[in-house]
Design a protein around this motif. Sequence first.
Motif, short mmCIF file in Angstrom:
data_model
loop_
_atom_site.label_atom_id
_atom_site.label_comp_id
_atom_site.label_asym_id
_atom_site.label_seq_id
_atom_site.Cartn_x
_atom_site.Cartn_y
_atom_site.Cartn_z
N ASP A 63 -62.68 -12.66 86.05
CA ASP A 63 -62.77 -14.00 86.47
C ASP A 63 -63.30 -15.44 84.68
O ASP A 63 -63.97 -15.68 84.71
N ARG A 64 -62.10 -14.20 83.93
CA ARG A 64 -61.83 -15.27 82.78
C ARG A 64 -61.34 -16.37 82.25
O ARG A 64 -61.56 -17.12 81.14
N PHE A 65 -60.04 -16.78 82.95
CA PHE A 65 -59.73 -18.23 83.04
C PHE A 65 -60.06 -18.25 84.40
O PHE A 65 -60.67 -18.06 85.33
N PRO A 66 -59.46 -19.73 84.66
CA PRO A 66 -60.15 -21.04 85.17
C PRO A 66 -59.23 -20.66 86.74
O PRO A 66 -59.94 -20.54 88.14
N THR A 67 -57.68 -19.95 86.34
CA THR A 67 -57.17 -19.85 88.16
C THR A 67 -56.97 -18.44 88.43
O THR A 67 -57.20 -17.37 87.27
N GLU A 68 -57.15 -17.98 89.66
CA GLU A 68 -56.87 -16.89 90.03
C GLU A 68 -55.13 -16.26 89.45
O GLU A 68 -55.70 -14.82 88.99
N LYS A 69 -54.76 -17.15 89.28
CA LYS A 69 -52.92 -16.43 88.55
C LYS A 69 -53.58 -15.75 87.35
O LYS A 69 -52.40 -14.70 86.81
N GLU A 70 -54.03 -16.91 86.72
CA GLU A 70 -54.22 -16.73 85.31
C GLU A 70 -54.85 -14.96 84.81
O GLU A 70 -55.14 -13.85 84.24
N ASN A 71 -56.47 -14.86 86.08
CA ASN A 71 -57.28 -13.50 86.51
C ASN A 71 -55.85 -12.04 86.59
O ASN A 71 -56.47 -11.52 86.02
N PHE A 72 -55.28 -12.51 87.58
CA PHE A 72 -54.22 -11.61 88.11
C PHE A 72 -53.17 -11.17 87.06
O PHE A 72 -53.47 -9.68 87.00
N ASP A 73 -53.23 -12.10 86.47
CA ASP A 73 -52.05 -11.82 84.79
C ASP A 73 -53.14 -11.14 84.04
O ASP A 73 -52.10 -10.19 83.43
N TRP A 74 -54.09 -11.18 83.58
CA TRP A 74 -54.71 -10.32 82.96
C TRP A 74 -54.32 -8.73 83.82
O TRP A 74 -54.66 -8.09 83.07
N TYR A 75 -54.97 -8.64 84.74
CA TYR A 75 -54.50 -7.45 85.39
C TYR A 75 -53.23 -7.25 85.22
O TYR A 75 -53.56 -5.68 84.55
N LYS A 76 -52.13 -7.80 85.12
CA LYS A 76 -51.21 -7.50 84.92
C LYS A 76 -51.00 -6.58 83.15
O LYS A 76 -50.06 -5.59 82.92
N VAL A 77 -51.50 -7.61 82.34
CA VAL A 77 -51.49 -7.32 80.65
C VAL A 77 -52.36 -6.16 81.09
O VAL A 77 -51.71 -4.62 79.63
N ILE A 78 -53.50 -5.17 81.68
CA ILE A 78 -54.35 -4.11 81.68
C ILE A 78 -53.68 -3.80 82.01
O ILE A 78 -53.12 -1.87 81.30
N LEU A 79 -52.34 -3.32 83.22
CA LEU A 79 -51.82 -2.28 83.82
C LEU A 79 -50.78 -2.08 82.37
O LEU A 79 -50.43 -0.72 82.63
N THR A 80 -50.33 -3.11 82.03
CA THR A 80 -49.41 -2.76 81.41
C THR A 80 -49.47 -2.06 79.73
O THR A 80 -49.11 -0.75 79.46
N HIS A 81 -50.35 -2.20 79.52
CA HIS A 81 -51.38 -1.73 78.27
C HIS A 81 -51.33 -0.49 78.82
O HIS A 81 -51.33 0.41 78.38
N GLN A 82 -51.97 -0.08 79.80
CA GLN A 82 -52.40 1.65 80.33
C GLN A 82 -51.32 2.55 80.87
O GLN A 82 -51.20 3.46 80.21
N ALA A 83 -50.01 1.67 81.04
CA ALA A 83 -48.88 2.11 81.64
C ALA A 83 -48.45 2.48 80.08
O ALA A 83 -47.91 3.96 80.33
N ALA A 84 -48.01 2.20 79.85
CA ALA A 84 -47.82 2.37 78.48
C ALA A 84 -48.65 3.63 77.57
O ALA A 84 -47.54 4.22 76.84
N HIS A 85 -49.65 3.57 77.64
CA HIS A 85 -49.69 5.45 77.26
C HIS A 85 -49.10 6.39 78.11
O HIS A 85 -48.78 6.85 77.06
N PHE A 86 -48.37 6.70 78.63
CA PHE A 86 -48.03 7.10 79.90
C PHE A 86 -46.34 7.15 78.95
O PHE A 86 -46.34 8.28 78.57
#
Length: 190
Positions: A63-86
């Motif tokens: 809940d770091r950003f005002p909207t649910e979409k922006e916070n969902f985008d944060w999840y996408k960034v984190i997942l992309t970062h983690q998948a990139a390690h693999f």
Amino acid sequence: MATEHVAAELDKAGEILRLYAKALSGREIHLVPSRVSSPRGAGWMTPVEDGRALSFNLPAKIDRFPTEKENFDWYKVILTHQAAHFEFGTFDFRFGRPASCFEDWRPRLAQKPAAESGASDRQRFFQLFPDQQFGGWIFDQVEDAPTDAHLLEAYPGIRPLYRRVARVVPRQSRGGGDRRKSSRRAALRP
């Protein structure tokens, strides 16, 4: 008056996020709600591989950003970062492979009784450190920079989201916090 933020929640968005991470990595994915954090915040940790699947530790809600979409985008960034390690080689580390850039101390250090033979290559490496948590932290820091550079080159569509998250992360991780983490950051500065 403060604006209410609308959180993105892992239990609601988890299946979409799992499929997204599976598409990036080509592997079976487990999403694990976590309260554990890294210096950049929850979710920036290196995933865990068990031979069958990758496990991604993610915050239960963002809940770091005002909207649910922006916070969902944060999840996408984190997942992309983690998948990139693999994708970009973090899991290619082999304990028995000789070091290529520096004198190889692993064989000598591994003779200590603490180096368990049944552990994964990464676990065996971390066992060489007197402070295994600190050893893992160093490993993650060294791996994160090139991993992020590779992912931004390979996936140009994530760049705007990644940059937005990157602008917020340093501001929110400054300040008080764990002295040990602060001293670790200071110890690694040139």
